[in-house]
Design a protein around this motif. Sequence first.
Motif, PDB file in Angstrom:
ATOM      1  N   LYS A 112       0.837  -1.207   0.000  1.00 27.96           N
ATOM      2  CA  LYS A 112       0.000   0.000   0.000  1.00 27.96           C
ATOM      3  C   LYS A 112       0.871   1.256   0.000  1.00 27.96           C
ATOM      4  O   LYS A 112       0.617   2.189  -0.771  1.00 27.96           O
ATOM      5  CB  LYS A 112      -0.921  -0.006   1.218  1.00 27.96           C
ATOM      6  CG  LYS A 112      -1.858   1.170   1.260  1.00 27.96           C
ATOM      7  CD  LYS A 112      -2.779   1.093   2.472  1.00 27.96           C
ATOM      8  CE  LYS A 112      -3.672   2.328   2.531  1.00 27.96           C
ATOM      9  NZ  LYS A 112      -4.523   2.319   3.718  1.00 27.96           N
ATOM     10  N   ASP A 113       1.898   1.283   0.843  1.00 26.75           N
ATOM     11  CA  ASP A 113       2.789   2.446   0.931  1.00 26.75           C
ATOM     12  C   ASP A 113       3.501   2.722  -0.392  1.00 26.75           C
ATOM     13  O   ASP A 113       3.861   3.858  -0.686  1.00 26.75           O
ATOM     14  CB  ASP A 113       3.841   2.254   2.029  1.00 26.75           C
ATOM     15  CG  ASP A 113       3.254   2.320   3.433  1.00 26.75           C
ATOM     16  OD1 ASP A 113       2.074   2.718   3.575  1.00 26.75           O
ATOM     17  OD2 ASP A 113       3.979   1.952   4.380  1.00 26.75           O
ATOM     18  N   ASN A 114       3.720   1.673  -1.182  1.00 30.30           N
ATOM     19  CA  ASN A 114       4.399   1.809  -2.473  1.00 30.30           C
ATOM     20  C   ASN A 114       3.418   1.903  -3.637  1.00 30.30           C
ATOM     21  O   ASN A 114       3.830   1.818  -4.796  1.00 30.30           O
ATOM     22  CB  ASN A 114       5.364   0.641  -2.688  1.00 30.30           C
ATOM     23  CG  ASN A 114       6.602   0.772  -1.833  1.00 30.30           C
ATOM     24  OD1 ASN A 114       7.515   1.523  -2.169  1.00 30.30           O
ATOM     25  ND2 ASN A 114       6.632   0.088  -0.699  1.00 30.30           N
ATOM     26  N   MET A 115       2.137   2.045  -3.317  1.00 34.67           N
ATOM     27  CA  MET A 115       1.084   2.169  -4.330  1.00 34.67           C
ATOM     28  C   MET A 115       1.149   1.039  -5.355  1.00 34.67           C
ATOM     29  O   MET A 115       1.009   1.258  -6.570  1.00 34.67           O
ATOM     30  CB  MET A 115       1.144   3.535  -5.013  1.00 34.67           C
ATOM     31  CG  MET A 115       0.868   4.663  -4.045  1.00 34.67           C
ATOM     32  SD  MET A 115       0.877   6.280  -4.774  1.00 34.67           S
ATOM     33  CE  MET A 115       2.619   6.629  -4.838  1.00 34.67           C
TER      34      MET A 115
END
Length: 95
Positions: free
Chosen positions: A69-72
């Motif tokens: 999620k943090d790295n899309m």
Amino acid sequence: MATAKLTFADVALTVNVPSGTRIIEISEKIGSGITYGCREGECGTCITRIVEGMENLSQPSALEERVLKDNMAGHDDRLACQCQVLGGTVKVRPG
């Protein structure tokens, strides 16, 4: 011991692997283009597209889900250092 077929699309190579093998372990051995950093699931460097066989992989941990999620990352992406091939056929491409 159960085995699975793991295909690396970038080098057009399929290998038989024991169930429970992490994708990054085999990538290193065959020279696939999956790069990695920490190997602990924290850096997100090894994001890999699962082209086929998502259902044949281990479920993502809370850590992996957060890093993706943090790295899309996309819906078909996983961390090669974290996901294990459990059986069947899986095809991956470096992200």
